[in-house]
Design a protein around this motif. Structure first.
Motif, PDB file in Angstrom:
ATOM      1  N   LYS A  76       0.817  -1.189   0.000  1.00 17.92           N
ATOM      2  CA  LYS A  76       0.000   0.000   0.000  1.00 17.92           C
ATOM      3  C   LYS A  76       0.868   1.264   0.000  1.00 17.92           C
ATOM      4  CE  LYS A  76      -3.736  -2.229   2.573  1.00 17.92           C
ATOM      5  NZ  LYS A  76      -4.562  -2.205   3.804  1.00 17.92           N
ATOM      6  N   ILE A  77       0.279   2.363  -0.481  1.00 16.55           N
ATOM      7  CA  ILE A  77       1.006   3.640  -0.507  1.00 16.55           C
ATOM      8  C   ILE A  77       1.416   4.054   0.905  1.00 16.55           C
ATOM      9  CG2 ILE A  77       0.783   6.100  -1.008  1.00 16.55           C
ATOM     10  CD1 ILE A  77      -0.994   5.390  -3.354  1.00 16.55           C
ATOM     11  N   ALA A  78       0.535   3.820   1.879  1.00 18.53           N
ATOM     12  CA  ALA A  78       0.847   4.178   3.260  1.00 18.53           C
ATOM     13  C   ALA A  78       2.063   3.406   3.770  1.00 18.53           C
ATOM     14  CB  ALA A  78      -0.362   3.902   4.157  1.00 18.53           C
ATOM     15  N   ASP A  79       2.183   2.149   3.351  1.00 22.95           N
ATOM     16  CA  ASP A  79       3.339   1.343   3.764  1.00 22.95           C
ATOM     17  C   ASP A  79       4.624   1.880   3.153  1.00 22.95           C
ATOM     18  OD1 ASP A  79       1.677  -0.317   5.231  1.00 22.95           O
ATOM     19  OD2 ASP A  79       1.388  -1.701   3.555  1.00 22.95           O
ATOM     20  N   VAL A  80       4.553   2.277   1.894  1.00 22.49           N
ATOM     21  CA  VAL A  80       5.724   2.862   1.232  1.00 22.49           C
ATOM     22  C   VAL A  80       6.125   4.153   1.916  1.00 22.49           C
ATOM     23  CG1 VAL A  80       6.601   3.843  -0.923  1.00 22.49           C
ATOM     24  CG2 VAL A  80       5.165   1.789  -0.976  1.00 22.49           C
ATOM     25  N   ALA A  81       5.136   4.997   2.231  1.00 24.75           N
ATOM     26  CA  ALA A  81       5.413   6.270   2.898  1.00 24.75           C
ATOM     27  C   ALA A  81       6.088   6.045   4.248  1.00 24.75           C
ATOM     28  CB  ALA A  81       4.123   7.065   3.076  1.00 24.75           C
ATOM     29  N   LEU A  82       5.605   5.066   5.003  1.00 25.40           N
ATOM     30  CA  LEU A  82       6.198   4.770   6.307  1.00 25.40           C
ATOM     31  C   LEU A  82       7.629   4.266   6.151  1.00 25.40           C
ATOM     32  CD1 LEU A  82       5.979   4.477   9.360  1.00 25.40           C
ATOM     33  CD2 LEU A  82       4.965   2.200   8.995  1.00 25.40           C
ATOM     34  N   ALA A  83       7.865   3.423   5.147  1.00 27.49           N
ATOM     35  CA  ALA A  83       9.214   2.911   4.917  1.00 27.49           C
ATOM     36  C   ALA A  83      10.181   4.038   4.572  1.00 27.49           C
ATOM     37  CB  ALA A  83       9.189   1.874   3.797  1.00 27.49           C
ATOM     38  N   VAL A  84       9.738   4.979   3.729  1.00 28.30           N
ATOM     39  CA  VAL A  84      10.579   6.122   3.354  1.00 28.30           C
ATOM     40  C   VAL A  84      10.879   6.976   4.581  1.00 28.30           C
ATOM     41  CG1 VAL A  84      10.647   8.277   2.042  1.00 28.30           C
ATOM     42  CG2 VAL A  84       9.815   6.171   0.960  1.00 28.30           C
TER      43      VAL A  84
END
Length: 431
Positions: free
Chosen positions: A2-10
């Protein structure tokens, strides 16, 4: 994914990178402090920085992080040993700990400036542990804790002009007054003698490393990379530092006729300290003014305290205390309405029609923080002095702390007896 997961990883990688940058500032402090003091104490001062970071890492893990960020109005009371599960979509607690640990370690490194060249190694160990538990987290919680009373009042301190730098500067001032001046610093009539640092190149390199590390310090305090606001914070930080260097150089040149290198370095650091509270709240032009005022102010402050018989070996209070006060107050003048709205803390500054409210909150935060740190620092050092003494003997101070505390010299070749060098055998002899 999910986009939220990518954002958190970044965001997680970004904050970890910033933590590494701020931790690397310890190398800068080691070079700056060692270069700004005498050769006979160089190994001690540099090595003490490593010991200091180790102490903070342990005690901030066990107690300091919970006291700073745990639940509670006056002090945190939950989350011992990082027992604070991360909420879904939030940064991992371990990453936040490493980032906040780097700030606590910088604050203690600042305090050590007032101890330099005459404090016992045991004092560093005990005071460092107690500073991490009893001093730093209390003010940190007041200002940065979700339920902290100064936070609820809207005190603006984006990355720690008060929490990190003023605390360290006040502790340094208390220490340097209680330890009394280094041997030979002042004459009988009170006039000061110059005790120059042994390596200005080390000092310059140290400040450059600290300046670089500050791009983790201030921009990293956004705790996110997704909206790009960290770039704006980096801009104001860099502009202030540059203005501080130029202003300090101009000021000392006007006063003495010489562009003294240590003063220029202090101007950079003072400007970085000052902009640390304001970096997310002020426009670029205001950042230049804040940095320039800090750079000039630290020159006058250092000269004033030396004239008053206070021996602060690396001018920790002038650079971090005085500049920390100015930087904290500056948002009360310069905080821009659009940036205050974005950050969501406090009100606009006086120069934007915000009235005196924000300046009053900033001044209150400075006052209560300084008083608390001064009282507790004094009590800790007073008790240590009564128990075992806090200053090395005159003999050990004259010998140097490298040898008296550690048994080896930072520059061992300076003590070695030259031995005759046997000439290499000639080709004819060898044959």
């Amino acid at each position: 994914m999910k986009i939220a997961d990518v954002a958190l990883a970044v965001d997680t990688v970004w904050v970890m990178l910033c933590a590494i940058l701020v931790i690397f500032m310890q190398a800068g402090f080691a070079l700056l402090e060692a270069g700004s003091t005498r050769m006979k104490n160089a190994g001690h001062i540099a090595g003490k920085q490593l010991l200091s970071f180790s102490i903070v890492a342990l005690f901030f893990w066990a107690f300091g992080y919970a006291l700073t960020f745990g639940e509670g109005k006056w002090i945190g009371t939950t989350g011992w040993f990082l027992n604070i599960p991360a909420e879904p979509g939030a940064l991992p607690t371990e990453i936040l700990y490493l980032f906040q640990l780097s700030f606590a370690a910088v604050s203690l490194a600042i305090a050590w400036g007032g101890f330099a060249e005459r404090a016992k190694l045991s004092v560093y160990i005990v005071f460092g542990a107690l500073y991490t538990v009893l001093i730093y987290p209390v003010v940190g919680h007041w200002i940065w804790g979700a339920e902290g009373w100064l936070h609820e009042w809207g005190k603006q301190d984006f990355a720690g002009s008060t929490v990190v730098h003023l605390q360290g500067g006040i502790a340094a001032l208390v220490a340097t007054v209680m330890l009394k001046p280094r041997l030979g610093k002042f004459n009988k009539d009170g006039t000061p003698n110059l005790i120059p640092g042994h390596n200005q190149v080390y000092s310059v390199l140290g400040v450059l490393i600290i300046w670089l590390g500050w791009f983790g310090f201030n921009p990293g305090s956004t705790l996110t990379a997704m909206d790009g606001f960290f770039g704006y914070v980096a801009l104001t930080t860099n502009l202030a530092a540059a203005a501080g260097a130029v202003a300090a150089m101009v000021t000392i040149r006007m006063l003495t006729g010489k562009a003294e290198i240590p003063t220029i370095l202090n101007g950079v650091l003072a400007a970085l300290v000052a902009i640390t509270a304001a970096c997310a709240f002020v426009e670029p032009w205001a950042a230049v003014i804040i940095g320039a005022v800090a750079g000039s102010l630290t020159v006058f402050s250092a000269l004033y305290f030396e004239k008053k018989g206070i021996d602060d070996p690396i001018y920790a209070f002038s650079v971090h205390g005085v500049a920390g006060i100015w930087g904290t107050l500056s948002t009360g003048f310069f905080a821009s309405p659009r940036l205050v709205e974005k950050v969501g803390i406090g009100k606009a500054g006086l120069f934007y029609g915000g009235g005196w409210t924000q300046l009053g909150v900033q001044a209150l935060g400075v006052a209560v923080s300084a008083i608390y740190v001064a009282i507790v620092s004094f009590l800790i050092l007073w008790i240590l002095d009564k128990i075992s003494g806090i200053r090395v003997s005159e003999e050990d101070e004259l010998l140097g702390l490298d040898l008296s505390e550690h048994g080896s010299y930072g520059y061992p070749e300076q003590l070695s007896v030259p031995q005759p060098v046997k000439a290499a055998a000639t080709q004819e002899e060898a044959s």
